[in-house]
Design an enzyme around this catalytic site. Sequence first.
Site, mmCIF file in Angstrom:
data_model
loop_
_atom_site.group_PDB
_atom_site.id
_atom_site.type_symbol
_atom_site.label_atom_id
_atom_site.label_comp_id
_atom_site.label_asym_id
_atom_site.label_seq_id
_atom_site.Cartn_x
_atom_site.Cartn_y
_atom_site.Cartn_z
ATOM 1 C CG HIS A 219 -24.944 -22.278 3.089
ATOM 2 N ND1 HIS A 219 -23.968 -22.306 2.134
ATOM 3 C CD2 HIS A 219 -24.475 -21.476 4.065
ATOM 4 C CE1 HIS A 219 -22.956 -21.542 2.524
ATOM 5 N NE2 HIS A 219 -23.233 -21.014 3.696
ATOM 6 C CB CYS B 12 -26.443 -21.445 -4.808
ATOM 7 S SG CYS B 12 -26.108 -22.972 -3.950
ATOM 8 N NE ARG C 213 -26.603 -16.374 -5.909
ATOM 9 C CZ ARG C 213 -25.484 -16.787 -6.501
ATOM 10 N NH1 ARG C 213 -25.492 -17.842 -7.289
ATOM 11 N NH2 ARG C 213 -24.363 -16.138 -6.305
#
Lengths: 60, 238
Positions: free
Chosen positions: B137, B206, B215
Amino acid sequence: MYGWIWRHLPGNAWVRALISLVLVLAVVYALFQYVFPWAEPLLPFGDVTVDGSTGTGGGQ
Amino acid sequence: MSVRLIVRTFSELCITIGALIVLFVVYVLFWTGVQAADATEGQIDSLRSRWAHGPVSAPPPRSSATPNAPNASKEPPAPAAYRDGKPFAMMYIPRFGKGWEWPVLENTEVRTLQKGLGHYTGTARLGATGNFAVAGHRRTYGDPFKDFPELRPGDAVVLTDGTTWFTYRIGRKPYRTVPSDIGVIDPVPRKSGFDGPGRYLTLTTCDPEWGSSHRLIAWAHLDATQPVTEGKPAAFHS
């Protein structure tokens, strides 16, 4: 609608206030425990992989 | 009278929705981090206790799916497959701070990435020839890859599987691509600047920070390995 709830709670003002507080806490708990964990993955913050299943599509 | 009722109900509804949104923002910004800290702690604990009990290459035959069990006692046992959704390594990136340590779990499903970093199933094993690809993340759930764009060539990405330290070195500045560009986790990743088979590592997250349109990719190659018995690798002190 909050007025309607207040009128239908039993007891005097203190008891009603206490019940209201418990109700609010119960709602917040349900949100954090069930609703938000369900809703959060629908938002894009978790799309960190390159599998092509999200975003522009394609891939696998 | 009825107009008053409608107006009152409408304003109550607006206040309710506003409160909901505020609560949701608190959940995303703050509560996911608290949960991730908790979950990550649990994963690290389970890793450490597993490493404390016997060698990693020969885990207890709990999986029962190992066909080569009978005469594996003489030869060095084939490395056990990473168990789905379970942690198998720790990652350290000194560039992200001294305290930056995250468990690496097998697979990249939503639930897995809430507990740590996820290893792309089907990519190479840690330290093996090929591409060891890991997703994490950028934001929420502890923000592991928050500072991803800060990675520079030569930065160390250090991993351990309990027996060996693996030091990878970043090859180039993070590369921005689209989510469907699965060539970035190929055994010899495209655009990475690596031109032959080797022991590579790919990190993905991301971009933009709160979006999903792109990305960010970082590539590294294996620079050094050493047994954990020889202490921490030099990359921690640089």
